[in-house]
Every structure is written in C-alpha cells, then in structure tokens.
Design a protein around this motif. Structure first.
Motif, PDB file in Angstrom:
ATOM      1  N   ALA A 163      37.306  40.162  39.397  1.00 35.30           N
ATOM      2  CA  ALA A 163      37.404  39.354  38.116  1.00 35.30           C
ATOM      3  C   ALA A 163      38.901  38.868  38.412  1.00 35.30           C
ATOM      4  O   ALA A 163      39.070  37.546  38.113  1.00 35.30           O
ATOM      5  CB  ALA A 163      37.531  40.837  36.789  1.00 35.30           C
ATOM      6  N   ARG A 164      39.306  39.069  39.392  1.00 35.99           N
ATOM      7  CA  ARG A 164      40.570  37.970  39.657  1.00 35.99           C
ATOM      8  C   ARG A 164      40.290  36.875  39.787  1.00 35.99           C
ATOM      9  O   ARG A 164      41.207  35.623  39.758  1.00 35.99           O
ATOM     10  CB  ARG A 164      41.617  39.174  40.832  1.00 35.99           C
ATOM     11  CG  ARG A 164      42.098  40.737  39.925  1.00 35.99           C
ATOM     12  CD  ARG A 164      42.582  41.096  41.684  1.00 35.99           C
ATOM     13  NE  ARG A 164      44.083  41.538  40.243  1.00 35.99           N
ATOM     14  CZ  ARG A 164      44.857  42.970  41.361  1.00 35.99           C
ATOM     15  NH1 ARG A 164      44.336  42.865  42.725  1.00 35.99           N
ATOM     16  NH2 ARG A 164      45.204  43.719  40.729  1.00 35.99           N
ATOM     17  N   ASN A 165      38.836  36.477  40.710  1.00 41.60           N
ATOM     18  CA  ASN A 165      39.352  35.050  41.347  1.00 41.60           C
ATOM     19  C   ASN A 165      38.615  34.805  40.113  1.00 41.60           C
ATOM     20  O   ASN A 165      38.740  33.591  40.195  1.00 41.60           O
ATOM     21  CB  ASN A 165      37.796  36.158  42.458  1.00 41.60           C
ATOM     22  CG  ASN A 165      37.272  34.369  42.693  1.00 41.60           C
ATOM     23  OD1 ASN A 165      38.215  32.866  43.412  1.00 41.60           O
ATOM     24  ND2 ASN A 165      36.250  33.838  42.330  1.00 41.60           N
ATOM     25  N   CYS A 166      37.661  35.202  39.313  1.00 44.81           N
ATOM     26  CA  CYS A 166      36.864  34.257  38.184  1.00 44.81           C
ATOM     27  C   CYS A 166      38.015  34.263  37.454  1.00 44.81           C
ATOM     28  O   CYS A 166      38.038  32.538  36.995  1.00 44.81           O
ATOM     29  CB  CYS A 166      35.925  35.583  37.202  1.00 44.81           C
ATOM     30  SG  CYS A 166      34.201  35.531  38.428  1.00 44.81           S
ATOM     31  N   LEU A 167      39.179  34.946  36.937  1.00 41.45           N
ATOM     32  CA  LEU A 167      40.325  34.950  36.294  1.00 41.45           C
ATOM     33  C   LEU A 167      40.324  33.954  36.392  1.00 41.45           C
ATOM     34  O   LEU A 167      40.805  32.324  36.028  1.00 41.45           O
ATOM     35  CB  LEU A 167      40.969  35.922  35.805  1.00 41.45           C
ATOM     36  CG  LEU A 167      41.886  35.787  34.580  1.00 41.45           C
ATOM     37  CD1 LEU A 167      41.492  35.454  33.362  1.00 41.45           C
ATOM     38  CD2 LEU A 167      42.506  37.199  34.407  1.00 41.45           C
ATOM     39  N   GLY A 168      41.620  33.626  38.050  1.00 37.42           N
ATOM     40  CA  GLY A 168      42.206  32.176  38.328  1.00 37.42           C
ATOM     41  C   GLY A 168      41.616  31.100  38.693  1.00 37.42           C
ATOM     42  O   GLY A 168      42.346  30.466  38.487  1.00 37.42           O
TER      43      GLY A 168
END
Length: 280
Positions: A163-168
């Motif tokens: 999720a952090r990757n997608c949000l970033g």
C-alpha cells in the motif's frame, strides 16, 4: 496467482462464546497447533453450531484446507459466511477472497468488494489494501482513484508495504491525489526499507531523475540493485542501463550485459532489444 487465505492464529482473541463450555475454542487452537486436526474439529463443531464466531471460523478453515476432515469448499463458504455475518474480520477477508477467485462459490467481484470493505472498516490492513486495489482497477466497483488513494493511505499508515508503494506511486504520477514528489519519496522510502521490490525500483527512479530529492545516481543504483538482486526485471534493466552509460560511475559493459541477460531471461522487452543492439 491465487491469494493465500488466512489460517488459525494462536494469538487470535476469542471474541464471543454463547456460554462457558467444558470444551473451549482455545483447546481447539492448541490442538490445531499440534496438527491434531481431528481434535480441533471436535472442539469447534459443537461450539460453532451454538453460534461461537471463532469456532465457526475454525471450522471454515478446516473445511477450506481439508484438515482433519474431507475438504468441502461449500461448507467452508457457509462457515466463513456465518462468522463474517457476526463481524469477524478474518472470516470476512477469506470470504472476499473466495468470491474474488470463484473458489467454492460463483465469482462475484461485487461480493468480494463488499466483504473486503467490511473487514477494511474494522481496520484490517490487508483488506484496506485489497479494497484500494478494487477501486484502483475498477474491479467489482466503479473505478475511483481518489477512494483508492484513501484506502491505500489507511493501509499505509499501518505499515502495509504494498500500500505504501502504491500510495507513493500515486503521489509520483498525480493519479487520485495532487502530484507531490515529497510525499512520493516519503512513502516509497518506507516501503523500500521494508524490502518491497517495486518500491525499491520506484525509489531508485526518484533518485535517478531527481524527483522530490536531489539527483543521486549512486543512490539510484543502490536501490535498483536491491530490487535486482531479488529478481525484479525492471530493476535489472534499469541497473544495466546505468552501467551501460556510466551513470553514477564509469561505464561497465560486463555488468551491463550481466543484468540485461537476467532481465531478458524474465521476458523484459527492453533488455531483449538492448542485447540485440549490442550483439551480446
């Protein structure tokens, strides 16, 4: 690829039991941990019929996996449903996966979204991420990148690396949120430090291009290498390109060819083309 459903955790709370019994849910958990699946089934069967939500979930797992009893996906769905209706997030998550993949039940992306949402609203990080993906890709629900970003954010705050990757990446591209390279750098760094390969590639790109941070080819190479060593073909290709042109140091044709070949072996079209161009 089919998603792994959740099993029994010895740390799960026994949320509800209709009354005190000589046989308890915890006894079943202990038996399950010893792989005494038949004993676990006997512990949970009578409790489940009386409405014990954790025992219902336990039975669902046994039927789902065929542990201590013949595998029966229809019964697994039934018991997951009963536990999900009582609000158990693990059951809601597993039920969503079954609907999403058509296992033991007819495929229904809308039902998958429904159950992912119920678990997500209870704070289940993986369900929040899955729900975000549904909004991101328009699976079972109208595509809505803004809602996708919101749910990625909830999961990201709980430490969910994907999720952090997608949000970033959404902050990098400006999809669903206002473009913000500083936020992109923040979230991608967190995910990359957790060892998440896609984030390492994306973070390397930020350092390579100087987006949200001063351009630093050596730091880009470090992150590309991290992901490349774990088999990411895009990272392998990017790393090869850095060595080919000498970005961040001297040109190193041998290292470039090495990483092009690794990426090409995984079908990366750019690597295949580049190997042809240099005759390697």
């Amino acid at each position: 690829m089919l998603s792994a459903r959740r099993s029994i955790s010895q740390g799960q709370d026994h949320q509800a039991s209709v009354r005190q019994d000589a046989v308890s849910y915890a006894q079943g958990v202990a038996a399950y941990a010893r792989r005494a699946y038949g004993e676990a089934y006997r512990c949970w069967a009578q409790l489940a019929e009386r409405g014990d939500v954790q025992a219902q979930y336990g039975l669902a797992v046994l039927f789902d996996r065929g542990e201590g009893i013949a595998r029966n996906l229809a019964k697994a769905v039934d018991w997951y449903q009963r536990a999900a209706d009582q609000g158990l997030a693990d059951a809601q998550y597993n039920l969503a996966l079954l609907y999403n993949e058509g296992i033991g039940v007819q495929v229904s992306r809308s039902q998958a979204v429904r159950w992912f949402r119920k678990a997500a609203e209870q704070g289940d990080a993986e369900s929040q991420y899955r729900l975000a993906r549904c909004y991101d890709q328009g699976l079972g629900v109208a595509r809505n990148r803004t809602l996708a970003a919101e749910w990625y954010g909830k999961a990201a705050e709980q430490g969910h690396a994907a999720a952090r990757n997608c949000l970033g990446d959404m902050y990098r591209t400006g999809d669903g949120v206002a473009r913000d390279y500083a936020q992109a750098l923040y979230w991608l760094t967190l995910a990359a430090r957790q060892g998440y390969g896609y984030a390492q590639v994306n973070l390397g790109f930020l350092y390579d291009q100087g987006l949200g941070v001063h351009s630093d080819p050596l730091e880009a190479i470090n992150w590309y290498r991290e992901a490349a060593l774990h088999g990411d073909p895009m990272a392998q290709y990017n790393l090869a390109e850095m060595f080919r042109i000498g970005r961040g140091g001297q040109q190193d044709p041998q290292q470039a060819i090495r990483w092009y070949r690794k990426a090409a072996a995984q079908g990366h079209p750019g690597a295949v083309k580049r190997l042809r161009q240099i005759g390697a």
